[in-house]
Design a protein around this motif. Structure first.
Motif, short mmCIF file in Angstrom:
data_model
loop_
_atom_site.label_atom_id
_atom_site.label_comp_id
_atom_site.label_asym_id
_atom_site.label_seq_id
_atom_site.Cartn_x
_atom_site.Cartn_y
_atom_site.Cartn_z
N HIS A 1 2.13 -4.22 0.02
CA HIS A 1 2.05 -3.80 1.42
C HIS A 1 0.63 -3.93 1.96
O HIS A 1 0.42 -4.40 3.09
CB HIS A 1 2.53 -2.36 1.56
CG HIS A 1 3.96 -2.15 1.17
ND1 HIS A 1 4.50 -0.91 0.88
CD2 HIS A 1 4.97 -3.05 1.02
CE1 HIS A 1 5.76 -1.05 0.56
NE2 HIS A 1 6.07 -2.33 0.63
N ARG B 1 -0.30 -7.65 2.40
CA ARG B 1 0.38 -8.22 3.56
C ARG B 1 -0.26 -7.73 4.87
O ARG B 1 -0.44 -8.51 5.81
CB ARG B 1 1.86 -7.85 3.53
CG ARG B 1 2.66 -8.46 4.68
CD ARG B 1 4.10 -8.00 4.70
NE ARG B 1 4.85 -8.55 3.58
CZ ARG B 1 5.41 -7.82 2.62
NH1 ARG B 1 5.27 -6.50 2.64
NH2 ARG B 1 6.10 -8.39 1.66
N CYS C 1 -3.47 -9.69 5.56
CA CYS C 1 -3.20 -11.08 5.96
C CYS C 1 -2.67 -11.15 7.39
O CYS C 1 -3.07 -12.04 8.17
CB CYS C 1 -2.22 -11.72 5.00
SG CYS C 1 -2.87 -11.93 3.33
#
Length: 365
Positions: A255, A258, A261
């Motif tokens: 998590h 992500r 990113c």
């Protein structure tokens, strides 16, 4: 179920003094004898173990008066000979003393060590660092027993049920992946008094009470570590997290990766391993397991790419080998985790402390 009966008679309010000690007859109403009539262990042995455990845990203090032979016999439907045999063994082993005409009293060193049960999810090189830092910070103030639940909620339940009431503190790493459909590990944690529970490595915010907690915030930690390395990551347009699904790793790692990113417009991929990875220029890898780290380093050396320029590598958790290979690392401070847990436990503090997490910059990024 273990019967717990308050054995204090209302009229016990006397004191006795001799040349060596002062014995108080005000037997603490908080003391409850642990006794199970259905247990196959001899009844006198159960009495012996209950008293010894409570002395070692500090429930019974030096010079506190124990129930009389008659009182225990009546309360627990025991033969007087059974209780007398238990008290005789306790006296012979130096845990209690008797005062003629007054009764039986706890006789123990006031410097009795704390008893701590440490329950890890696994025993790795990093867990060993925590363990030894914990022991070092405790010094001679405690004895520590270590057990491993192997991410198995059922095994964790068995460990706690077997040892509940035998220790001053229970230090638990609450990482579980197995038997969660059969065992509610939250209910198991709730059986441990909050003032005796210490959570290590992971906080459980849903837990009632306020146990001491020294934790990692996995998703926030990795996101912030990557943000702090933006100057190095600018030359990489693509990020790859290699996170095996069968490694029992917290999903929060994924998590956090992500989130970074998405927030910084990075193309990203999450993969199981590095075995079939084809290197692309402008890619930085975040690697959790050392086998995947070795695979990536080998691929880079066999290619025309330069590590730290066209290809970047960030590895989880510091080791001497990564230092020698000049691998950039993001890591929690395992030594600080063990030291902080022990120090706060000794100070009897019930707070939540986020363990330090940082990046060690090296040439691989």
């Amino acid at each position: 179920m273990i019967a717990k009966i308050n054995t204090e008679p209302a009229n016990r309010r006397q004191s006795y003094e001799n040349s060596a000690d002062v014995y108080s007859s005000s037997f603490t109403p908080l003391y409850k004898l642990q006794f199970n009539p259905k247990d196959k262990t001899p009844k006198y042995k159960q009495i012996v173990q209950s008293v010894i455990t409570d002395i070692e845990r500090g429930v019974l203090k030096n010079n506190e008066q124990l129930p009389s032979i008659s009182e225990l016999s009546v309360e627990y439907y025991l033969a007087r000979d059974t209780v007398e045999k238990a008290y005789r063994e306790l006296r012979e082993r130096g845990y209690i003393t008797s005062v003629q005409g007054k009764g039986y009293y706890v006789q123990t060193n006031s410097n009795t060590k704390l008893k701590i049960l440490l329950v890890f999810n696994k025993l790795s090189s990093y867990k060993k660092i925590i363990y030894y830092a914990f022991l070092k910070a405790l010094g001679d103030k405690a004895t520590v027993d270590l057990q491993i639940h192997h991410y198995n909620a059922r095994h964790f339940q068995e460990i706690i049920e077997k040892n509940l009431g035998k220790y001053n503190y229970y230090v638990v790493m609450p990482h579980f992946t197995q038997d969660l459909d059969k065992v509610d590990y939250m209910k198991v944690l709730e059986t441990i008094p909050s003032n005796e529970l210490v959570l290590l490595d992971k906080d459980v915010s849903e837990l009632a009470g306020s146990p001491l907690s020294i934790y990692q915030n996995f998703d926030k930690d990795i996101c912030e570590a990557l943000e702090n390395a933006q100057d190095l990551l600018n030359k990489y347009g693509r990020l790859v997290l290699i996170l095996p699904s069968d490694g029992n790793y917290p999903v929060e790692i994924m998590h956090g990766f992500r989130s970074f990113c998405v927030n910084y417009n990075k193309e990203f991929t999450i993969k199981e391993n590095a075995i079939h990875e084809s290197l692309q220029a402008g890619t930085a890898y975040v690697v959790v397991e050392e086998t995947d780290l070795s695979e990536l380093v080998k691929k880079v050396r066999q290619s025309n790419y330069q590590l730290g320029q066209e290809i970047g590598i960030i590895s989880f958790n510091e080791t001497t080998l990564k230092e020698l290979l000049n691998i950039t690392v993001i890591t929690t401070d395992f030594e600080a985790m063990g030291y902080t847990a022990a120090s706060l436990l000794l100070d009897n503090k019930r707070i939540k402390v986020k363990n330090p997490f940082y990046m060690i910059r090296r040439e691989s990024l």
